[in-house]
Each structure stands twice: as C-alpha cells, then as structure tokens.
Design a protein around this motif. Structure first.
Motif, PDB file in Angstrom:
ATOM      1  N   LYS A 198     109.707  96.727  40.810  1.00 61.29           N
ATOM      2  CA  LYS A 198     109.344  98.366  41.029  1.00 61.29           C
ATOM      3  C   LYS A 198     109.560  99.143  39.699  1.00 61.29           C
ATOM      4  O   LYS A 198     109.077 100.143  39.640  1.00 61.29           O
ATOM      5  N   GLY A 199     110.471  98.692  39.086  1.00 64.94           N
ATOM      6  CA  GLY A 199     110.582  99.302  37.721  1.00 64.94           C
ATOM      7  C   GLY A 199     109.729  99.201  36.660  1.00 64.94           C
ATOM      8  O   GLY A 199     109.774  99.646  35.504  1.00 64.94           O
ATOM      9  N   LYS A 200     108.680  98.284  37.010  1.00 68.40           N
ATOM     10  CA  LYS A 200     107.721  97.887  35.941  1.00 68.40           C
ATOM     11  C   LYS A 200     106.321  98.151  36.448  1.00 68.40           C
ATOM     12  O   LYS A 200     105.330  97.275  36.004  1.00 68.40           O
ATOM     13  N   GLY A 201     106.135  98.818  37.266  1.00 69.38           N
ATOM     14  CA  GLY A 201     104.896  99.151  37.823  1.00 69.38           C
ATOM     15  C   GLY A 201     104.386  98.602  38.936  1.00 69.38           C
ATOM     16  O   GLY A 201     102.977  98.693  39.599  1.00 69.38           O
ATOM     17  N   TYR A 202     104.943  97.684  39.698  1.00 69.58           N
ATOM     18  CA  TYR A 202     104.671  96.840  40.779  1.00 69.58           C
ATOM     19  C   TYR A 202     104.733  97.579  41.919  1.00 69.58           C
ATOM     20  O   TYR A 202     105.566  97.176  43.100  1.00 69.58           O
ATOM     21  N   TYR A 203     103.862  98.496  42.175  1.00 68.53           N
ATOM     22  CA  TYR A 203     104.058  99.425  43.261  1.00 68.53           C
ATOM     23  C   TYR A 203     104.117  98.656  44.699  1.00 68.53           C
ATOM     24  O   TYR A 203     104.686  98.932  45.819  1.00 68.53           O
ATOM     25  N   TYR A 204     103.119  97.904  44.769  1.00 70.64           N
ATOM     26  CA  TYR A 204     102.721  97.259  46.079  1.00 70.64           C
ATOM     27  C   TYR A 204     103.675  95.995  46.577  1.00 70.64           C
ATOM     28  O   TYR A 204     103.444  95.348  47.409  1.00 70.64           O
ATOM     29  N   PHE A 205     104.438  95.623  45.481  1.00 71.34           N
ATOM     30  CA  PHE A 205     105.264  94.284  45.587  1.00 71.34           C
ATOM     31  C   PHE A 205     106.345  94.514  46.665  1.00 71.34           C
ATOM     32  O   PHE A 205     106.792  95.763  46.753  1.00 71.34           O
ATOM     33  N   SER A 206     106.863  93.605  47.391  1.00 77.46           N
ATOM     34  CA  SER A 206     108.089  93.745  48.440  1.00 77.46           C
ATOM     35  C   SER A 206     108.904  92.586  48.304  1.00 77.46           C
ATOM     36  O   SER A 206     108.291  91.492  48.289  1.00 77.46           O
ATOM     37  N   PRO A 207     110.065  92.476  48.751  1.00 77.50           N
ATOM     38  CA  PRO A 207     110.889  91.183  48.974  1.00 77.50           C
ATOM     39  C   PRO A 207     110.349  90.283  49.763  1.00 77.50           C
ATOM     40  O   PRO A 207     110.510  89.191  49.425  1.00 77.50           O
ATOM     41  N   ASP A 208     109.500  90.800  51.046  1.00 75.25           N
ATOM     42  CA  ASP A 208     109.157  89.561  51.839  1.00 75.25           C
ATOM     43  C   ASP A 208     108.081  88.656  51.132  1.00 75.25           C
ATOM     44  O   ASP A 208     107.649  87.880  51.775  1.00 75.25           O
ATOM     45  N   LEU A 209     107.719  89.233  49.918  1.00 73.49           N
ATOM     46  CA  LEU A 209     106.530  88.326  49.322  1.00 73.49           C
ATOM     47  C   LEU A 209     107.445  87.189  48.394  1.00 73.49           C
ATOM     48  O   LEU A 209     106.508  86.090  48.116  1.00 73.49           O
ATOM     49  N   LEU A 210     108.595  87.021  48.485  1.00 75.95           N
ATOM     50  CA  LEU A 210     109.359  85.905  48.007  1.00 75.95           C
ATOM     51  C   LEU A 210     109.792  85.157  49.013  1.00 75.95           C
ATOM     52  O   LEU A 210     110.175  85.462  50.113  1.00 75.95           O
ATOM     53  N   ILE A 211     109.618  83.801  48.905  1.00 75.85           N
ATOM     54  CA  ILE A 211     109.813  82.618  49.995  1.00 75.85           C
ATOM     55  C   ILE A 211     110.832  81.622  49.351  1.00 75.85           C
ATOM     56  O   ILE A 211     110.627  81.191  48.010  1.00 75.85           O
ATOM     57  N   TYR A 212     111.857  81.381  50.055  1.00 78.72           N
ATOM     58  CA  TYR A 212     112.824  80.228  49.531  1.00 78.72           C
ATOM     59  C   TYR A 212     112.489  78.859  50.251  1.00 78.72           C
ATOM     60  O   TYR A 212     112.317  78.770  51.506  1.00 78.72           O
ATOM     61  N   SER A 213     112.752  77.652  49.575  1.00 76.02           N
ATOM     62  CA  SER A 213     112.626  76.454  50.176  1.00 76.02           C
ATOM     63  C   SER A 213     114.123  75.798  49.889  1.00 76.02           C
ATOM     64  O   SER A 213     114.428  75.737  48.688  1.00 76.02           O
ATOM     65  N   VAL A 214     114.848  75.444  50.715  1.00 75.75           N
ATOM     66  CA  VAL A 214     116.091  74.886  50.613  1.00 75.75           C
ATOM     67  C   VAL A 214     116.217  73.280  50.903  1.00 75.75           C
ATOM     68  O   VAL A 214     115.773  73.092  52.046  1.00 75.75           O
ATOM     69  N   ASP A 215     116.604  72.474  50.158  1.00 79.26           N
ATOM     70  CA  ASP A 215     116.834  71.143  50.587  1.00 79.26           C
ATOM     71  C   ASP A 215     118.393  70.800  50.606  1.00 79.26           C
ATOM     72  O   ASP A 215     118.890  70.853  49.553  1.00 79.26           O
TER      73      ASP A 215
END
Length: 770
Positions: A198-215
């Motif tokens: 958000k500090g680099k111009g990515y207005y439409y990005f949001s945390p839920d666009l990141l996903i984890y995979s845990v093994d």
C-alpha cells in the motif's frame, strides 16, 4: 460507610437468593496449562489467553463482594415496571448460572486456540465443583512441544513488479526459522506485506490475496511454510497506481449533486464549488495527495486525519476511482462535511484553575469554528465563580476590620472574559515547511481580563495577551510554545486589614505590587493515555515560564542603571517581574481491571525571582490544598513549610503561597454500580520559600522537607456519565505540618465532623482530580 456495610451484608447473606433450586451460581474458574513437556514454557501466557475464552464471565466482584448481584437480589421483583424493577435492571446484575456455561464448547475453543499456537496435539478437559449452590469450574490443558518453523519460502517471480516489492521487504518478515508455529504471526505477516505494498501504490491489493501452504509432515515437530499470491488475483491488484485528478468537495452534504462543472482549479487541485466556506490555500495544508505522485496508504490516512482535525468539518471521506483516460491512474474525491459553524454554550460547573482556585461557577461561551474562512476557531468566554468548601481551618471569630464570612461561606468571587483565536496552521514571519504529522499545528492568540475579589481584603485586576504555537510531531508528544506572554496585574480597593498585613510584611507587599509580566512559556507533554489497551500509562508535563529577561536586557543596552530593591526598573511607571519557573507534573495510571485503576501523581515546581524582582508575582506562586491537591485541607491553606498562620489570617482564609511545591497523590479508583464510581486516596504536599520572608519555618531545608509534608486521606464518590463527571471527595487530615514536632499526627483527634481545625473537608468538583 453505611452503604458499604449494607452491601457487605447483602453480598454475604443473599448472594444465591435468586438462583434456581436445580442450578448453582457460577462464582469463578481456573485454567491450568501443563507445560512440563513444552520447551518454550509458554504455559502462563496460554493460561491467560485461554481464560479470556470463558463465557459468560462470573458476576462482577470487588474484594470478594458482588455488589451488583446483591442489588439485584435485594430489589428482585417479577414485575416489569416500577422503582424496584428499575433499580434491579439498571443498577443490579442477574446471577450468572453454571448451567449457562457450555464447558464442552469452551474446551473446544481452548483446544483450537492451542492449535493456532502450534500445539497440534493437545487435550483440554474440565471439572465442575458445586458447594452451597456455588459452582467453580477448572479447566486443564495438556500440551507438548509446539511445532516450529523450519523453511520459509515465498513463491516470487521476476516477471511482476509486485513480486519485486515483496522481495525487497523480505528482510522485515515476522516469520523466523525456529520460532513456534503461530497463526496470529502468520496473519500479521500478511498484513505487513499488504501495508508495504500500500505504501508503493498497490491500491487494490489486500491481505487475503496472500495464501499459505504449511507442511507438517517433514518430521521432528517442524513445519515448512510457503507463501504465495493467489492464482486468481485480478490484474488491477498487481499493479501500482499514481494519482491523477484530485477533486475536493469543500462544502459537501449527503444528497448533494456531484457535478464538477462549478470548479476552482488551485495549484493542480479541483476545488468544488467555491471558496465561500473554507479557502483552498488554507485547506491544502492538510492534503498530502499530489498529482502524478504514487498512491500510498500513508498519504491517504495522513490527509484524512489532518482534515478531520479542522474544526470547520465534522466528517471527512476519500474515495478513489480508476482514471478513464490513463492506465495505472487513480482519481481522488475528497468529501468534507461542515460542522455547526457557531454555537453558544452555558455551563454551570465547579471551577478548578491552574492557580488552584476552586468552587462553583458559571461559564457562557460563544464559538465560531470558521471565523475567517480558514477553519479558525474564535472563542469568547465569560466566567464567574466563587469558592465554597466545608470544614478545615478557618472557623472562629473574625478579627476586627475583616468581614465575617462564616455564614455565607463565601471566600472570594471571580469574573473574567477571555478571547482566543486558534488558527490551524503555523503563522510566522519565517517560511516554514508544512509538517507531515497527522495532528493539526495551531497558532494561538489570546486576549483577556480577570477580576478577583477576596472578601475583606482586596480586589485584583489582571490583563493578559498571548501569542503561541501548539504542535504534535507524534501521538504521544505535544509541544506548546508561547513566546509572547504579556500580563499586567493591578491591586485595587484594599481594606485596612489588608493594608496592615502588607505594611508588616515586606515580602507580601512585593508579591502584590502592580507589575508587568513579560516573557514566554514553553511546555512539553508526553502522554500514553490514549492507548486504552495498555496496562500501564504515563503522563508527564514540563513547563518553563520566564519573564523580564528581554526587557531587562534591552534596558541594560540603553544604559539604564542596575535595579535595586528600592529603585527597580519600571515600564510605564510600574515594575516588571523578572523570574524563571520550572514545573513538572508526572502521573502514572495502572489499570487493574476493566474499570479499576491505581493512579499515582508527583507534582514538583520551583520559581526563582532575580534581577528586577525580589519575590515571585503573587499570581505565579505555588499553593497546596483544595479539590485537586491535598484534599484534606482547604484550598491554599497549607504552608509554607511549618509556618503557623496567625488566627486573624487563617480565619479569613488568606492565601498561603510559596516558591517551591512538592505534592504527591495516590488514588485507587473502582466501580460501584452503573455510573457510580468510588475512590480511596492518600495525598501529601507542601510549599516552601527560597528566601527568608519572616514566616517562621517557611524556608525550604532539604534535610527537613519530608517531615514537613501535610498528609491527608479520604474517600470519594464520582458520578461518571462518560462526558460529565461530578466528584465528591471527603478528606481527613492525617498530619498537620504547622504543629510542633511530635504533635503533627492528628488522625487520633479525628471527631467525624466538619468542624474544628482537624475536621473533615468536603470537596465538590467537576472531573477527575488528575
């Protein structure tokens, strides 16, 4: 005291009165985490976290008593109206029954919490013990060593700019190899990455666009973590945006047409509709969105907070839309809803001012929140007050020439008018850059007059003019600088009794001389009180007050002779004061529960007169006693030192002031019922002189000052309706400094009345004392 005993009786005898026969009162619970097999030893931390999941909570208790439940039981009625029903429902609290506690569901929630902290294999169970219709529940959790992070990888490619931005901030990752698996930390890491983008111009990005995979199958209670961006993420969320057109609706209200045909273009901004409310050049100091600059969440929030700090507006909102003519461009729409411009307010209150005057009063004020089309706040305030207290010294027969005020209980009255103008920007002859802070800087201009009449003694006229600045570089720190502080004090209409006092006391006469105060006041305040989630908060205010140095220096340059006590330098035929004063007010707030609080305060100050002055001005000297000080003693009735004021002066309640102040308070605040709050307190303090003034025992001696502190204790009742607090504090003297050594402890002479030198003192005030 009677009310407290009644509650104790109710709590002890009828706590289960309204509990059904086949049920029990839920009185408490324990949570035990067995961490003997846990190398991280987080058992105590997990016990606290798991304990917070228990619902419902037991009835509120104070020192083992349950006053709200006692009130409910005492006034229990099945009727749905009437006084008893109102007291039962508004001031009371129904019993919390053990049947309302779903132990199975709570145990499952606790197990899930442990799982989220890396304890994937855990067991949670509970036992319930019932005795005399009172139930307690014990939960026990068994855990082993938590799973720990081994490899942490981000799936990033070089083809997209967003991946490069994430990679550049990788060094600040919250996920560390070897740390226990913790779902909350992983969630915070997604928020951190989103904030970075958000500090680099990515207005439409949001945390839920990141996903984890845990093994967790890699063995040895370890876990590999893979973080990536969802494959289905929209293209607009993966590109940075720059600002294009910025529209400012400076007089917006719901239902307004959003047509932009009537627009003023000012420095690249589209200002709508005109400058009839707030001028654009003043408003833009609070706008940090710039054409062709990269969108950042920081600039967005900073703009909202700065504009919301303008008194002319009550609501601020900013919307963004993709620009239709350019790729990667955003248009911003700033909507500002005006506040009520003018208001007239009348307020009956208990007055407590910086010079420790206290008592009931009336204030009538007029406010204009946009006086000159720049969100300037013009405030004109008329005040009138008089003092009234019960008990303490000052009972007896009035001396000859002094008005008898026993029956009226009126010791002084005060009238004043103060005009202030707060300009939401720095007005200076120097070209200063606009501060990037979320708090609006202010230029303050003040002009006022105050009239004080002390019954049976004198009248005092005081004129003042100030020019200063206020700014907050960050949330916890505030600076106030008043380089121009002008005050003229004039004594009039003195009585024969007061003239006699002045004639016999040269120091007192110097304090009351007509004089100018010309200098500056500088103040720094550090406070964490706005952080409500903290257990411990502090407040500290340092004040430096100086007078006479510039004028004295100028007169020295032009060849004026050095001042003497008999021939001081003057300004328009009256002496000007020359002094320096340093004052510090420190407070510590320790939250012991949801509403219980332990507050400690230490206030110290010293004023030193020199050059053109042999004494501090009367209006600048310190005093102790009263509703915001040592509450067991009447206002300004303590000190200096061990000085025993003559009966003639004590009766008239004449001011006792000094050059040094040391004052401390300790107060425990607790809830009683509803908006009724209670407090118990201990106060101590005194004032002293720096020089010999003819008052025996009044000079400060470092080796003796602890034994010369006035000490009082007491209890208070507060009616706290959030926006308004009425306070009644009952003070009881414990140690009186003006008595001979060995006789200063007077608590054993307490007679339970409001009469006599050592009787109780009732303080009535508005707001908390500190």
């Amino acid at each position: 005291m009677l009310l407290l005993l009644t509650w104790m009786l109710l709590a002890g005898c009828s706590v289960t009165k309204t509990v059904p026969e086949d049920d029990a009162l839920f009185t408490g619970f324990t949570v035990k985490v067995d961490d003997t097999k846990d190398s991280s030893k987080r058992g105590p931390q997990m016990e606290t976290e798991l304990g917070a999941t228990v619902r419902p909570e037991p009835n509120a208790s104070i020192l083992g008593l349950r006053p709200k439940l006692a009130i409910y039981n005492a006034f229990y009625t099945e009727k749905e109206k009437g006084l008893k029903h109102w007291i039962m429902t508004k001031l009371g609290e129904p019993p919390v029954l053990v049947s309302q506690v779903d132990t199975g569901s709570i145990s499952q929630i606790m197990s899930n919490r442990l799982h989220n902290r890396g304890y994937f294999n855990n067991t949670v169970g509970s036992t319930t013990e019932v005795k005399d219709k009172k139930a307690t529940i014990s939960w026990t959790a068994h855990i082993k060593d938590p799973y720990r992070l081994r490899n942490i990888k981000y799936t990033l490619s070089d083809s997209l700019e967003v991946h490069q931005a994430i990679k550049q901030a990788r060094s600040k990752s919250l996920l560390k190899s070897g740390d226990p698996y913790d779902l909350s930390v992983m969630t915070d890491e997604r928020i951190r990455i989103d904030s970075t983008l958000k500090g680099k111009g990515y207005y439409y990005f949001s945390p839920d666009l990141l996903i984890y995979s845990v093994d967790t199958t890699v063995g040895n209670r370890q876990a590999d973590v893979l973080l990536r961006i969802k494959n289905a993420t929209a293209a607009q969320a993966l590109q940075p945006y720059k600002m294009d057109d910025i529209f400012i609706f400076a007089n917006y209200s719901l239902g307004d047409s959003l047509a932009v045909s009537d627009t003023i273009d000012y420095k690249g901004y589209h200002y709508i509709p005109n400058e009839n409310y707030v001028r654009a050049r003043h408003l833009l100091d609070g706008v940090f969105l710039e054409h062709d600059s990269l969108y950042t969440r920081q600039d967005h929030l900073l703009t909202i907070r700065r504009l919301a700090g303008l008194a002319a507006y009550k609501f601020v909102n900013i919307d963004y839309e993709p620009d239709t003519t350019g790729e990667g461009k955003l248009d911003a729409f700033v909507y500002l809803t005006p506040a009520l411009k003018k208001s007239l307010r009348a307020e009956a209150r208990m007055v407590s001012k910086s010079n420790n005057f206290a008592g009931p009063g009336l204030t009538v004020s007029f406010r204009n929140r946009n006086a000159f089309k720049g969100s300037e706040v013009l405030n004109v305030e008329f005040t009138g007050s008089f003092e009234s207290q019960v008990g303490g010294r000052g009972t007896g027969t009035a001396p000859e020439g002094v008005e008898d005020t026993v029956n009226t209980n009126l010791t002084s009255y005060e009238l004043g008018v103060q005009t202030t103008l707060a300009i939401p920007r720095i007005v200076s002859p120097f070209n200063l850059r606009n501060l990037r802070t979320e708090f609006v800087p202010q230029t303050r201009i003040g002009l006022g007059f105050n009239f004080l009449s002390r019954s049976g003694f004198y009248q005092l006229n005081s004129y003042n003019a100030t020019y200063g600045y206020t700014w907050r570089p960050k949330e916890t720190l505030t600076f106030d600088a008043t380089p121009i502080n002008l005050q003229y004090v004039r004594l009039t209409n003195t009585t024969i009794a007061f003239d006699t006092l002045l004639a016999n006391n040269q120091y007192l006469r110097r304090s009351f001389e007509n004089q100018f105060i010309i200098g500056g006041i500088y103040q720094m305040t550090y406070s964490t009180q706005m952080r409500k989630d903290r257990t411990s908060n502090v407040f500290n205010r340092i004040t430096l007050d100086m007078s006479g140095n510039v004028v004295s220096g100028f007169q020295s340059l032009i060849g004026k002779p050095k001042p003497t006590e008999e021939e001081p330098r003057v300004l328009y035929k009256d002496r000007f004061a020359q002094y320096v004063m340093l004052d510090n007010d420190f407070r510590h707030y320790l939250n012991l529960g949801e509403e219980s609080q332990l507050v400690a305060r230490l206030a110290t100050g010293v004023g030193y007169s020199y050059g053109n002055s042999t004494t501090m001005p009367y209006v600048k000297q310190f005093s102790v006693g009263g509703p915001n000080s040592v509450r067991a003693f009447r206002a300004r009735s303590v000190g200096p030192g061990t000085y025993n004021v003559p009966d003639s002066v004590a009766f008239s309640f004449f001011d006792q002031v000094g050059d040094i102040r040391i004052e401390s308070n300790l107060e425990y605040r607790f809830p009683i019922a509803g908006f009724f709050k209670g407090a118990v307190f201990v106060d101590a303090g005194n004032i002293w002189m720096l020089r010999e003034t003819g008052k025996d025992g009044g000079k400060f001696e470092a080796k003796d000052f602890l034994g010369e502190l006035a000490v009082g204790t007491g209890a208070g009742l507060r009616v706290d309706i959030e926006f308004f607090v009425i306070r009644l504090d009952l003070g009881i003297p414990v140690r009186v400094p003006y008595l001979p050594k060995g006789d200063r402890f007077v608590l054993n002479e307490f007679n339970g009345s409001f009469s006599g030198d050592y009787g109780m003192v009732l303080n009535i005030a508005i707001g908390y004392p500190f």
